[in-house]
Scaffold this motif. Structure first.
Motif, PDB file in Angstrom:
ATOM      1  N   GLU A  96       0.863  -1.188   0.000  1.00 22.53           N
ATOM      2  CA  GLU A  96       0.000   0.000   0.000  1.00 22.53           C
ATOM      3  C   GLU A  96       0.900   1.238   0.000  1.00 22.53           C
ATOM      4  N   SER A 131     -10.061   5.309  -1.585  1.00 24.57           N
ATOM      5  CA  SER A 131     -11.504   5.607  -1.559  1.00 24.57           C
ATOM      6  C   SER A 131     -12.192   5.001  -0.342  1.00 24.57           C
ATOM      7  N   THR A 132     -11.579   3.975   0.248  1.00 22.72           N
ATOM      8  CA  THR A 132     -12.305   3.177   1.234  1.00 22.72           C
ATOM      9  C   THR A 132     -12.690   3.958   2.488  1.00 22.72           C
ATOM     10  N   ALA A 186     -19.650   5.713   2.324  1.00 19.75           N
ATOM     11  CA  ALA A 186     -20.802   5.914   3.211  1.00 19.75           C
ATOM     12  C   ALA A 186     -21.172   4.633   3.964  1.00 19.75           C
ATOM     13  N   LEU A 195     -23.182   1.937   2.938  1.00 21.20           N
ATOM     14  CA  LEU A 195     -24.422   1.185   2.674  1.00 21.20           C
ATOM     15  C   LEU A 195     -24.042  -0.150   2.031  1.00 21.20           C
ATOM     16  N   GLU A 255     -14.265   8.266  -6.593  1.00 20.41           N
ATOM     17  CA  GLU A 255     -14.531   6.824  -6.666  1.00 20.41           C
ATOM     18  C   GLU A 255     -14.407   6.418  -8.132  1.00 20.41           C
ATOM     19  N   ILE A 289     -17.813  -1.418  -0.945  1.00 23.36           N
ATOM     20  CA  ILE A 289     -17.909  -1.929   0.418  1.00 23.36           C
ATOM     21  C   ILE A 289     -18.869  -3.134   0.409  1.00 23.36           C
ATOM     22  N   ALA A 290     -19.974  -2.952  -0.312  1.00 24.06           N
ATOM     23  CA  ALA A 290     -20.930  -4.055  -0.437  1.00 24.06           C
ATOM     24  C   ALA A 290     -20.290  -5.258  -1.123  1.00 24.06           C
TER      25      ALA A 290
HETATM   26  C1  LIG Z   1     -18.362   9.469  -1.298  1.00 24.77           C
HETATM   27  C2  LIG Z   1     -18.359   7.985  -1.486  1.00 24.77           C
HETATM   28  C3  LIG Z   1     -19.338   7.202  -0.899  1.00 24.77           C
HETATM   29  C4  LIG Z   1     -19.353   5.821  -1.039  1.00 24.77           C
HETATM   30  N1  LIG Z   1     -20.318   5.079  -0.428  1.00 24.77           N
HETATM   31  C5  LIG Z   1     -20.328   3.721  -0.564  1.00 24.77           C
HETATM   32  C6  LIG Z   1     -21.320   2.929   0.078  1.00 24.77           C
HETATM   33  O1  LIG Z   1     -22.194   3.448   0.764  1.00 24.77           O
HETATM   34  N2  LIG Z   1     -21.299   1.574  -0.103  1.00 24.77           N
HETATM   35  C7  LIG Z   1     -20.357   0.987  -0.860  1.00 24.77           C
HETATM   36  O2  LIG Z   1     -20.405  -0.234  -0.995  1.00 24.77           O
HETATM   37  N3  LIG Z   1     -19.381   1.707  -1.471  1.00 24.77           N
HETATM   38  C8  LIG Z   1     -19.345   3.059  -1.346  1.00 24.77           C
HETATM   39  N4  LIG Z   1     -18.364   3.808  -1.945  1.00 24.77           N
HETATM   40  C9  LIG Z   1     -17.394   3.111  -2.784  1.00 24.77           C
HETATM   41  C10 LIG Z   1     -16.215   2.540  -2.019  1.00 24.77           C
HETATM   42  O3  LIG Z   1     -15.605   3.534  -1.266  1.00 24.77           O
HETATM   43  C11 LIG Z   1     -15.222   1.985  -3.022  1.00 24.77           C
HETATM   44  O4  LIG Z   1     -15.861   1.204  -4.002  1.00 24.77           O
HETATM   45  C12 LIG Z   1     -14.180   1.131  -2.355  1.00 24.77           C
HETATM   46  O5  LIG Z   1     -13.619   1.806  -1.283  1.00 24.77           O
HETATM   47  C13 LIG Z   1     -13.101   0.766  -3.358  1.00 24.77           C
HETATM   48  O6  LIG Z   1     -12.103   0.075  -2.689  1.00 24.77           O
HETATM   49  P1  LIG Z   1     -10.737  -0.265  -3.412  1.00 24.77           P
HETATM   50  O7  LIG Z   1      -9.971  -1.130  -2.505  1.00 24.77           O
HETATM   51  O8  LIG Z   1     -11.013  -0.721  -4.797  1.00 24.77           O
HETATM   52  O9  LIG Z   1     -10.030   1.164  -3.628  1.00 24.77           O
HETATM   53  P2  LIG Z   1      -9.207   2.073  -2.612  1.00 24.77           P
HETATM   54  O10 LIG Z   1      -9.817   2.135  -1.277  1.00 24.77           O
HETATM   55  O11 LIG Z   1      -9.001   3.379  -3.289  1.00 24.77           O
HETATM   56  O12 LIG Z   1      -7.838   1.298  -2.471  1.00 24.77           O
HETATM   57  C14 LIG Z   1      -6.831   1.313  -3.455  1.00 24.77           C
HETATM   58  C15 LIG Z   1      -5.510   1.479  -2.765  1.00 24.77           C
HETATM   59  O13 LIG Z   1      -4.453   1.266  -3.689  1.00 24.77           O
HETATM   60  C16 LIG Z   1      -3.366   2.061  -3.267  1.00 24.77           C
HETATM   61  N5  LIG Z   1      -2.434   2.244  -4.393  1.00 24.77           N
HETATM   62  C17 LIG Z   1      -2.681   2.863  -5.559  1.00 24.77           C
HETATM   63  N6  LIG Z   1      -1.594   2.849  -6.333  1.00 24.77           N
HETATM   64  C18 LIG Z   1      -0.647   2.177  -5.663  1.00 24.77           C
HETATM   65  C19 LIG Z   1       0.717   1.848  -5.943  1.00 24.77           C
HETATM   66  N7  LIG Z   1       1.288   2.211  -7.098  1.00 24.77           N
HETATM   67  N8  LIG Z   1       1.405   1.160  -5.017  1.00 24.77           N
HETATM   68  C20 LIG Z   1       0.828   0.781  -3.854  1.00 24.77           C
HETATM   69  N9  LIG Z   1      -0.438   1.103  -3.523  1.00 24.77           N
HETATM   70  C21 LIG Z   1      -1.163   1.787  -4.414  1.00 24.77           C
HETATM   71  C22 LIG Z   1      -4.036   3.369  -2.871  1.00 24.77           C
HETATM   72  O14 LIG Z   1      -3.229   4.145  -2.037  1.00 24.77           O
HETATM   73  C23 LIG Z   1      -5.309   2.880  -2.221  1.00 24.77           C
HETATM   74  O15 LIG Z   1      -5.226   2.850  -0.815  1.00 24.77           O
HETATM   75  C24 LIG Z   1     -18.352   5.194  -1.832  1.00 24.77           C
HETATM   76  C25 LIG Z   1     -17.366   5.982  -2.447  1.00 24.77           C
HETATM   77  C26 LIG Z   1     -17.376   7.369  -2.287  1.00 24.77           C
HETATM   78  C27 LIG Z   1     -16.329   8.178  -2.972  1.00 24.77           C
END
Ligand SMILES: Cc1cc2nc3c(=O)[nH]c(=O)nc-3n(C[C@H](O)[C@H](O)[C@H](O)COP(=O)(O)OP(=O)(O)OC[C@H]3O[C@@H](n4cnc5c(N)ncnc54)[C@H](O)[C@@H]3O)c2cc1C
Length: 813
Positions: free
Chosen positions: A37, A45-46, A50, A52, A321, A351-352
């Protein structure tokens, strides 16, 4: 802990998806896994989601993935000691108009088909559950009691702890900066803290996944979009277990949080973030509050929950997101590189999805094939078109804007069109074609007769094209029609070992003489159907393979990945080299005979054969096949000659009343004939035996092929599900797929396809009938069947043979 120099699997990204994948790799597969990470865990984004957690999707497999998330979140604390904040509050979806209500009735039926108990509630019942809500404009609401909410950061930390407990090594503040590659595979992951040699890489880098993929030449077509919500101060009278609310007609959602409300929405005018690279230093960062843009949600939300007018706003969250062009996430083996796997683009339901997506992705990484039918989220559903970032951005914003609009059947996207057109585009447009788009190709769906506006008018009942498509359908049954299927994906496999490669890849026997066609499935190791296509043997060492437009990347990757090590066989995609004209109907031979000197009589050119013939001075590959149940040929024409050949066929066909026909008629014709469609009727979850396609499998031959062992193992046991057809004789009913099948009043399955058969004058559906003790012919034939359509039961008749089967001599003579 120092960074290891070697690991079996490197997971990139410490958001919910990366942590869940690492957890499942370690827990279920005892894999040697390292997670990297670039900032702190959850900092992408995590952390600002929100929270849900909804479960129902239109795909049974994705619903299963989301249900798995809920089961995992419920029990994770017991394993790791870290709470996930999971609360099963249930979810209310509000309806304020008749079309939305119909949508919910269909949704509730889909839920029941997938084993979930969604109920429909009256406005008074909604008010009783959520007294602070204004319900005067409601028709009703759907209620899914098992949905809920959770704390995104807590789940992720809990998954991370679980991953460590099972042996995974997680590193923060380590950024992946590039890859070393050899023969198209990643061998080393390069980071700002040193290099790690590895076997496999899983790209879970969230909105950075596109640029992380690009470092290895991989396309991850996602677009970061700004998404906002507010968190209010405490609201008097709001219960801590208040259900989450989705109010799509007002484009908003709500969730209780420490006595106040989280409220956000999906606006029709979303704001893309960059189409360039996302900055790496975006740890725990947000955009500035944008109240002007958010006001549209605020106004709608106050009308729904008047207490919002006076309560204070504690915080606004405006975070990025990743969204995708079709609203589904992106999972699986990158087609450009067999050892990079992707889990990204979660469209605000990460999250779901997190728990389940990590589960199936981990299995996929270990096995090299998806553990269930994940086609709707498979990265191989994209093509080179999706390398165009502006196109991806435009289509993604359209999909985002439609997140809460009513999903009308047969709806098409409008953005980025026309993108790829066949040489016949202008000609067909002049004939009043109404186009749809598939993988960027414009394809005629139907042709508007004189006096009918050439445009889809969507509705929940029969739509404006219904009668026109009926005319096209009958034309093919009675006379002759011509379909422009130039968008078909086409490949050539050639080389001294081409046959050997196909023997292993194809379930059917392709070792036929030159000039023969083979209809075949490609199976996975479980015997599930990974592809369904036609193979034409053009020469001893050359095969021409034709498959559906949307399966272009998927099927070529599957074939390419399974050509045995060291075999001399080369796969080339020739899609754009050939236009495809399908000439179908009882008068097809008369038309063809008039434009070519080749003998096209049945004796000289029988069914299941391929010949080179000349039309209008051009050499054409003519394949004697049919997808409509009529005499016909698929003519594969050098692309530049497509217009000329079309004109020649239209001129010669004039006296036979030839006309162009569209894809909606094609669908109706194939439903009557019972041809299975891959992705719906036949999927990686279904074996040929279950699908009634056992006749197309070379089990009697002594040739090994992928899936053979699984089919042989299963052959001694009774089939637990079997594909069957159904008709419903009420014209006002509209079948779309996912309607529940009842046998003697008990649910036994659901429709995988649904539509209307104009020759039969009836609704047609297909689906699998299931029974744990086995599905015999007698079991199928002996029941009384009904279909549940939008929550109403309607009598249905089962069919085990094609519903429309013209005398074989008509098709094959
Ligand atoms: C305002 C908002 C509200 C939301 N509400 C909901 C909800 O109610 N319910 C729901 O299910 N979802 C919701 N979501 C969506 C949810 O937040 C995302 O779908 C989810 O967090 C995505 O997770 P992820 O692990 O794919 O991405 P991320 O959490 O973004 O994780 C990706 C990680 O990769 C790391 N990374 C990137 N490049 C590199 C690299 N080169 N080397 C090492 N690490 C790297 C980043 O630092 C990051 O921490 C919401 C999103 C937003 C913006």
């Amino acid at each position: 802990m120092t960074l290891p120099s070697q690991a079996a699997i490197v997971v990139i990204g410490g958001g919910i998806i990366g942590c869940s994948t690492a957890y499942h790799l370690a827990r279920d597969h005892k894999a040697d896994v390292v997670l990297l990470e670039q900032g702190k865990l959850t900092s992408g984004s995590t952390w600002h989601a929100a929270g849900l957690v909804g479960q129902l999707r239109s795909s049974a497999s994705i619903t299963r993935v989301l249900k798995y998330s809920v089961d995992l979140y419920k029990g994770l604390e017991a394993e790791t000691g870290l709470a996930t904040g999971w609360k099963m509050t249930g979810c209310l979806r509000l309806a304020t108009n008749a079309d939305r209500w119909t949508e919910y009735k269909r949704l509730a039926t889909t839920a029941k088909s997938f084993g979930m108990d969604m109920q429909l509630l009256s406005p008074a019942e909604v008010k009783a559950m959520w007294p602070l809500m204004e319900t005067g404009d409601l028709v009703g609401a759907s209620w899914l009691p098992t949905d809920g909410q959770a704390s995104p950061s807590d789940i992720t930390q809990s998954l991370a702890k679980g991953a460590r407990m099972h042996g995974a090594k997680l590193f923060e503040d380590v950024r992946v900066t590039g890859f070393e590659m050899k023969d198209g595979r990643i061998t080393v992951v390069k980071t700002n803290k040193g290099d790690i040699a590895c076997d496999k890489v899983v790209n879970c880098a969230g909105q950075w996944a596109r640029q992380v993929g690009a470092m290895a030449g991989i396309n991850v077509p996602l677009q970061p979009v700004k998404h906002q919500y507010i968190i209010t101060e405490k609201i008097d009278g709001l219960a801590t277990d208040a259900p989450t609310i989705r109010d799509p007609d007002r484009r908003t959602y709500f969730k209780e949080e420490v006595g106040g409300l989280v409220m956000g929405g999906y606006e029709p005018n979303p704001q893309a973030w960059t189409t360039g690279d996302v900055p790496n230093d975006w740890e725990f960062r947000l955009f500035d509050d944008d109240y002007d843009h958010f006001e549209q949600h605020m106004m709608q939300a106050i009308a729904r929950v008047p207490a919002l007018e006076t309560v204070g706003v504690k915080q606004m969250i405006n975070g990025p997101e990743s969204f995708t062009p079709d609203g589904n996430f992106i999972l699986g083996t990158a087609p450009e590189c067999t050892n990079m796997f992707v889990g990204a683009g979660f469209n605000a339901f990460g999250i779901a999805s997190g728990g389940g997506a990590g589960w199936v992705l981990a299995q996929w990484v270990v096995d090299g094939e998806a553990p269930l039918d994940l086609w709707v989220v498979d990265i191989r559903r994209f093509s080179n078109l999706h390398r165009d970032r502006q196109w991806v951005c435009d289509r993604t914003l359209e999909a985002y804007g439609k997140h809460y609009t009513i999903g009308f059947p047969h709806e098409e996207y409008a953005s980025g069109r026309p993108r790829i057109v066949s040489p016949l585009y202008d000609r067909l447009k002049q004939q009043n074609a109404v186009f749809g788009s598939k993988l960027g190709w414009e394809r005629p769906n139907w042709f508007a007769p004189q006096g009918v506006e050439p445009q889809d008018i969507y509705s929940m009942g029969r739509q404006n094209w219904f009668a026109a498509v009926g005319d096209e359908h009958r034309h093919v049954r009675e006379k002759v029609g011509i379909f422009d299927q130039s968008s078909f994906a086409k490949y050539e496999l050639s080389g001294p070992d081409a046959l050997k490669a196909l023997d292993w890849i194809c379930a059917n026997d392709v070792s036929r003489p030159v000039g023969r066609l083979t209809y075949t499935q490609l199976l996975n190791t479980r015997g599930g159907i990974e592809a369904d296509l036609t193979v034409a043997r053009l020469a001893e060492e050359t095969f021409y393979i034709v498959t559906g437009t949307g399966f272009r990347t998927h099927d070529s990757s599957w074939i390419g990945d399974h050509i045995g090590e060291g075999l001399k066989a080369t796969l080339v995609d020739v899609t754009e080299d050939f236009g495809t004209l399908s000439l179908m109907g009882p008068r097809a031979r008369d038309v063809l005979a008039a434009v070519t000197d080749t003998d096209v009589s049945n004796a000289a050119f029988p069914f299941g054969h391929v010949r080179e013939i000349a039309i209008a001075g051009h050499t054409i590959r003519a394949l004697r096949v049919t997808y409509v149940g009529e005499l016909g040929w698929e003519l594969h024409v050098p692309i530049a000659a497509t217009g000329e050949v079309f004109d020649a066929l239209m001129a010669a066909g004039k006296k036979h009343d030839i006309r162009p026909v569209g894809y909606r008629a094609l669908e109706s014709l194939r439903l009557e004939k019972g041809y299975r469609a891959w992705g719906s009727d036949i999927t990686p979850n279904d074996t040929p035996q279950e699908a009634g396609l056992g006749w197309a499998v070379k089990l009697r031959k002594n040739t090994d092929f992928i899936g053979r062992r699984a089919l042989e193992t299963a052959s001694g046991t009774a089939l637990k599900k079997r594909f069957a057809g159904f008709t419903v004789d009420y014209p006002e009913i509209v079948l779309l797929g996912r309607e529940t099948i009842l046998r003697d009043g008990e649910p036994v399955g659901y429709l995988t396809s649904g539509g209307y058969g104009y020759t039969l004058g009836m609704n047609i559906g297909y689906g699998y009938v299931r029974n744990a003790d086995g599905v015999s012919d007698d079991f199928l034939a002996s029941g009384d069947y009904e279909l549940v359509v939008a929550m109403e039961r309607t009598p249905a008749k089962i069919h085990l043979e094609p519903m429309y089967d013209p005398a074989a001599e008509r098709v094959k003579a």
